[in-house]
Design an enzyme around this catalytic site. Sequence first.
Site, short mmCIF file in Angstrom:
data_model
loop_
_atom_site.label_atom_id
_atom_site.label_comp_id
_atom_site.label_asym_id
_atom_site.label_seq_id
_atom_site.Cartn_x
_atom_site.Cartn_y
_atom_site.Cartn_z
N ASP A 54 0.87 -1.17 0.00
CA ASP A 54 0.00 0.00 0.00
C ASP A 54 0.91 1.23 0.00
O ASP A 54 2.08 1.13 0.35
CB ASP A 54 -0.86 -0.06 1.26
CG ASP A 54 -1.95 0.98 1.26
OD1 ASP A 54 -2.32 1.44 0.17
OD2 ASP A 54 -2.43 1.35 2.35
N ASP A 80 -1.94 -2.60 6.49
CA ASP A 80 -2.09 -2.28 7.91
C ASP A 80 -3.52 -2.03 8.36
O ASP A 80 -3.79 -1.94 9.54
CB ASP A 80 -1.23 -1.05 8.26
CG ASP A 80 -1.66 0.20 7.48
OD1 ASP A 80 -2.53 0.06 6.59
OD2 ASP A 80 -1.13 1.28 7.75
N ASP A 122 -7.45 -4.12 4.56
CA ASP A 122 -6.43 -4.97 3.94
C ASP A 122 -6.56 -6.44 4.34
O ASP A 122 -5.91 -7.30 3.75
CB ASP A 122 -5.03 -4.49 4.34
CG ASP A 122 -4.69 -3.14 3.72
OD1 ASP A 122 -5.10 -2.92 2.57
OD2 ASP A 122 -4.03 -2.32 4.38
#
Length: 787
Positions: free
Chosen positions: A476, A675, A679
């Site tokens: 990400d 995180d 996700d």
Amino acid sequence: MADHHDHAAHAGHHAHSMGPAENGATVRDPVCGMAVDPATAEHRHEHEGQTHYFCSQGCHDKFVADPGKYLTPKPESPKAPKGTKYTCPMHPQIIRDEPGSCPICGMALEPMGVPAEDEGPSPELIDFTRRFWVSAALSVPLLVLTMGMVFGLPIREWIGERYAVWIELILATPVVLWAAIPFFERAWASILNRSPNMWTLIGLGVGAAYAYSVVATLLPSIFPPSFRGEHGTVPVYFEAAAVIIALVFLGQVLELRARERTGSAIRALLDLAPKTARRIAEDGSETDVPLDEVSLGDRLRVRPGDSVPVDGVVIEGRTSIDESMITGEPVPVEKSEGDPVTGGTLNRNGTLVIRADKVGSDTMLSQIVDMVAKAQRSRAPIQGLADTVSSYFVPTVVAVAVLSFVVWALVGPSPSMTYAIVAAVSVLIIACPCALGLATPMSIMTATGRGAQAGVLIKDAEALERFAHVDTLIVDKTGTLTEGKPKLTDVIAFDGHDEAEILSLAASLERGSEHPLAEAIVDGAADRGADVRQATDFEAITGKGVKGRVGGRDVALGNAAMMASLNAKDHEAAERADALRAEGKTAMFIAVDGRIAGLVAVADPIKPTTAEAIRHLHESGLKIIMATGDNEVTARAVAEKLGIDEIRADVLPEGKQALIEEIRAAGGKVAMAGDGVNDAPALAAADVGIAMGTGADVAVESAGFTLVKGDLTGIVRARTLSQVTIRNIKQNLFFAFAYNTVGVPIAAGILYPVFGVLLSPMIAAAAMSLSSVSVIANSLRLRTIRL
């Protein structure tokens, strides 16, 4: 039974010896714990009106020198908590409610979960160490007696061959019939459970050598004349049986000690937490209390040099805290009011008062310890190879031993039966598959402990093995590559306005907003000393921006759509905004009284460690894809700056999962780092999920790895650890396979026709122990790798 009394005395601490026994009962020697008959005891001593009896002068003298040492009850050894399950270090699928032996391999079961903080050596290590010393003490004179001629000591000639054989019997019998009992118990269990293993081979080999030798000593006349020597005696192998036992015990003691060292990482983590905390009462008084008495909400003082006792928040004071023990990062972190602190980290210089937010098993340190303990018990898929080989290996070895015996007995030189026995026993002993069974678990246990010390928490061995073979990493942008906290970067003024005025208007308007970008503008204005005023008629317009009145003027802040709704256009401003976006920044227009007056730009700064980490990840063979919900212009700017291979912008959470499935369908192996709660599905879908420890609990639960420090350097460490560990396991398996491939034919006598060499069972036992020790030593190298 005497052994059980003795063991209990040493392991469970000495009880008081009693006064005169009734009805001829024995009493306990308070020093060594042996049973002593008061009626016949030569050594006694009266202390404080009570008579104590001793088995020897040595125990008597030790007691007289310090009676309190032997009469004061010692605290109980820490016992496993109630409900503890026990498992086999080689076969984690074996789980029992009580301690005992593994039905597959015969090893002692170990408690699962977190070890007691002050846990001493295991009872098995204490017992085996004692049995080793007894075996060694009796085996040395046996060796001198049988091998004396090699060193120019014709001892057998001095005492006579017949007497020498009887002395060998006397010396070897305690070793085989007492010291080796655990080995024979395990061998018998392996036969009953139909799971032949190393103990089957040792039991058969030692049992055959000893039984043959006893019969040869007691009934030499039943053997054919070709078996007997010039003195009428039959060659015996008492020294082989005893020395084999001593060598196996040596290997076992070294192995048990090494296994305890693999738990040193957990104990080192446990030791990070202080045993007490300094609690501040309502009246301001301070007292030190045991850590388990700290409650949620307690105020605790942390002085310079102290470890932080629990997870909490700073409510007073300022300091720098060394978090390297948990994150692996060497640079101390500044902490002040409102900042979180983690239990087990070290306060460097200032004094803090913290509020306890997590205590006991909820603290990060406790969760780390629990995760490491579980990972150390897990199985890597590569272990299936070793298990499969072992299941065929032992029956094959027994068949080779029988074949060796038959061939030597039929076609061997005289005395052929003696050669046949030597060859069969050597094959059984040298082929012990202990090294094969240890190859994977030892590496996994050491690696998970090493990872924890560097801030890389491994959920299970499978994740460790899989990550070594991953070829694609999806990351990400926000919070992984970048700080995750936007900062004000640019303020641009147009048409007679100045930057200070533009920033003041923007911050005054955004003060009422809770958006992260608004927070960045307000914080930036405070850092630059801009005047922030009260805004009225404030209104947030979804997807566009905010507007209101500041100082009597209409002010609007937002994107191009916001400006279009006000009919405010400026070609130069639009070009400057595009240039800022190309640099990865979020640009916002500010309009005053319907005309564009300036621009403010906010960016999420790239973490200082990111570029270096990406370089290392590329070197380790990973392709890196950035999947982000940000727009493509911003994402591309960040990707180009960092050298990322591919970007996927405007990706929703379900889009990340679809991307993973797309890569896997094309034959790729994917690791995903994230995180947030969003996700979690992607982390679970990837071959390996990597959760940033700073993130949500659900993300951590879905991942195979958790990085305590949420940046890419942790992924570099995890990748290095996984690759080194799998290489280490392969080396161990090679040692074990190669050793057996070479050792078994030599033991069977393949070299004899060419070189006249037949392997002694003692050398076979030494080689077998050496193979296990070499695997252990190689595994322990992982403790020292640089991550």
